[in-house]
Design a protein around this motif. Structure first.
Motif, short mmCIF file in Angstrom:
data_model
loop_
_atom_site.label_atom_id
_atom_site.label_comp_id
_atom_site.label_asym_id
_atom_site.label_seq_id
_atom_site.Cartn_x
_atom_site.Cartn_y
_atom_site.Cartn_z
N ILE A 33 0.82 -1.20 0.00
CA ILE A 33 0.00 0.00 0.00
C ILE A 33 0.86 1.26 0.00
N SER A 34 1.86 1.32 0.88
CA SER A 34 2.71 2.51 0.94
C SER A 34 3.51 2.69 -0.34
N THR A 35 3.95 1.58 -0.93
CA THR A 35 4.71 1.65 -2.19
C THR A 35 3.82 2.11 -3.34
N ALA A 36 2.60 1.55 -3.41
CA ALA A 36 1.67 1.94 -4.47
C ALA A 36 1.32 3.42 -4.38
N LEU A 37 1.12 3.92 -3.17
CA LEU A 37 0.81 5.35 -3.00
C LEU A 37 1.99 6.22 -3.39
N SER A 38 3.19 5.77 -3.00
CA SER A 38 4.39 6.54 -3.33
C SER A 38 4.59 6.61 -4.84
N VAL A 39 4.36 5.50 -5.51
CA VAL A 39 4.48 5.46 -6.97
C VAL A 39 3.43 6.36 -7.63
N ALA A 40 2.22 6.32 -7.09
CA ALA A 40 1.11 7.09 -7.67
C ALA A 40 1.34 8.59 -7.61
N VAL A 41 1.91 9.09 -6.51
CA VAL A 41 2.05 10.54 -6.33
C VAL A 41 3.42 11.06 -6.73
N SER A 42 4.33 10.17 -7.12
CA SER A 42 5.68 10.61 -7.47
C SER A 42 5.63 11.58 -8.65
N GLY A 43 6.23 12.73 -8.45
CA GLY A 43 6.27 13.73 -9.50
C GLY A 43 5.03 14.58 -9.63
N LEU B 17 -8.56 5.93 3.56
CA LEU B 17 -8.05 7.10 2.85
C LEU B 17 -7.98 8.30 3.78
N ASN B 18 -9.05 8.54 4.53
CA ASN B 18 -9.08 9.67 5.45
C ASN B 18 -7.98 9.55 6.51
N ALA B 19 -7.82 8.34 7.04
CA ALA B 19 -6.82 8.13 8.09
C ALA B 19 -5.42 8.38 7.57
N SER B 20 -5.10 7.84 6.39
CA SER B 20 -3.76 8.03 5.82
C SER B 20 -3.50 9.50 5.53
N THR B 21 -4.46 10.16 4.90
CA THR B 21 -4.28 11.58 4.58
C THR B 21 -4.16 12.42 5.84
N TYR B 22 -4.97 12.09 6.84
CA TYR B 22 -4.96 12.83 8.11
C TYR B 22 -3.60 12.70 8.79
N PRO C 74 4.05 15.93 6.10
CA PRO C 74 3.92 15.78 4.64
C PRO C 74 5.18 15.34 3.91
N ASN C 75 6.34 15.49 4.53
CA ASN C 75 7.59 15.09 3.88
C ASN C 75 7.98 13.64 4.15
N HIS C 76 7.10 12.91 4.80
CA HIS C 76 7.37 11.50 5.12
C HIS C 76 6.22 10.62 4.62
N LEU C 77 5.79 10.83 3.41
CA LEU C 77 4.58 10.17 2.91
C LEU C 77 4.62 8.65 3.04
N GLU C 78 5.71 8.03 2.57
CA GLU C 78 5.74 6.58 2.49
C GLU C 78 5.70 5.93 3.87
N PHE C 79 6.55 6.41 4.79
CA PHE C 79 6.61 5.79 6.12
C PHE C 79 5.37 6.16 6.94
N ALA C 80 4.89 7.41 6.79
CA ALA C 80 3.68 7.82 7.51
C ALA C 80 2.50 6.98 7.07
#
Length: 388
Positions: free
Chosen positions: A110-120, A308-313, A319-325
């Protein structure tokens, strides 16, 4: 904004959620087959979630240095193994073990997929891209999860695992075919990632996540058993309710994604109010089928964006630690799944299944208190929240 990677990640999420939560609709059948109590059958969900909670952050840190495509493929492969072995109805202890295997890499995926999705992507688009990935949850609720339950109602529970296996195999093939090699260009130290644990606002946000997911899953984990015993619905009708639940979730996830771009705190609080509203509506709906159907629709709408709400919250506080957060959001959320399932199961055994929604109301109130606690902390710090 490249949405293709987000949709690929969403397909993998479909496989992940089909495996983790597809078990919910067949727990009563599994309990009957193995001649065990429903709370013991619930271990198939609670232990899965507990493994994620205990190992997720560590596994994400370890995997953060490897090619993201390979990490995603390995994660989905374990879900394939689980589906295939489970189909053969192994002894309960073995079924529990094969359920545990993919749990080790679920938060990594999940964290990897999100990181890939928002990269760039620009910041203003990130929440929307994340909502595309998380839409895999809603789509699973409207397609694979109810279909697997319906198939099990026609034949036997083992056939639900065919659906899980097919979805996982399809996801594996799509990831392999579409995603390019994605090596990690900048490898951050463990201390950089772990520094967020010193952030009090992040910690309060984490506690909110645990309470919120515990609230929802104290009842949702026993969705089929609750509707069957408390609302006198047949297995076929329950599969229709899961379908309705998912339909509402598809709409709510996309709506929540757009709302989060405007205000994270208010969006989270709005959907969180459902943890109080739904138990009250379930109680007053009584045995009226039409009213219950309406309540299930509202339930699906308010529940589905919770991850989704929990992750975004949580991410909004660091905000600079997206993947680990996000990994911590997944892990602590699954701690909530495990707690909710275990506490809900205990209430069912001791007080009866009709009382289980009140557990959700209690934890929902605690979660709302955490939201307001964070607001007060942010005001006290005299810093304007970045996303709230």
């Amino acid at each position: 904004m490249n949405k293709k990677f987000a949709y690929v990640g969403g397909l993998g999420m479909l496989a992940v959620i089909t495996t983790e939560f597809g078990i919910i609709g067949i727990l009563p059948q599994i309990a009957t087959y193995y001649n065990i109590a429903i709370d013991k059958a619930g271990y198939l969900l609670s232990v899965f979630a507990l493994i994620i909670a205990l190992t997720g952050p560590i596994m994400t840190l370890v995997a953060s240095k490897y090619d993201r495509k390979k990490v995603m493929l390995l994660s989905i492969f374990l879900f394939i193994v689980t589906g295939v072995v489970s189909f053969f109805q192994p002894p309960f202890w073995l079924l529990l073990i094969v359920r545990i295997l993919p749990a080790f890499l679920q938060p990594v995926y999940i964290s990897t997929a999100l990181s890939v999705a928002v990269s760039g992507a620009e910041n203003k688009y990130k929440n929307e891209l994340m909502s595309i990935v998380f839409s895999g949850i809603a789509i699973a609720m409207v397609t694979t999860v109810p279909f697997a339950t319906w198939l099990a109602s026609l034949y036997t529970w083992k056939y639900s695992f065919i659906i899980q296996s097919i979805v996982s195999i399809l996801s594996f093939v799509i990831i392999y075919s579409i995603l390019p090699s994605l090596p990690v260009k900048v490898k951050k130290s463990f201390s950089h990632h772990l520094s967020i644990l010193k952030n009090p606002i992040f910690l309060v946000s984490t506690i909110m996540n645990i309470f919120m997911i515990t609230s929802w899953f104290s009842t949702y984990s026993y969705f089929a058993d609750y509707l069957g015993k408390a609302k006198n619905m047949s297995n076929t009708m329950i599969s229709y309710m899961l379908f309705l639940f998912g339909i509402m979730g598809v709409f709510s996830v996309r709506i929540a994604g757009k709302m989060l771009n405007k205000n994270v705190t208010q969006t989270t609080l709005l959907f969180l109010l459902g943890t109080i509203l739904i138990p009250i509506l379930l109680y007053y709906s009584g045995g009226n089928t039409i009213t219950t159907i309406v309540v299930v629709a509202i339930w699906g709408f308010l529940y589905t964006p919770s991850f989704l709400n929990a992750s975004t919250y949580m991410i909004s506080s660091v905000p600079n630690h997206l993947e680990f957060a996000n990994s911590l959001a997944t892990s602590t959320g699954n701690l909530g799944v495990s707690l909710g399932t275990m506490i809900g199961g205990g209430i069912i055994v001791s007080k009866g299944i009709s009382n289980v929604p009140w557990v959700g109301l209690l934890f929902g109130i605690l979660a709302i208190i955490m939201v307001f606690t964070r607001v007060l902390m942010e005001r006290k710090s005299k810093k304007k929240p970045r996303y709230a």
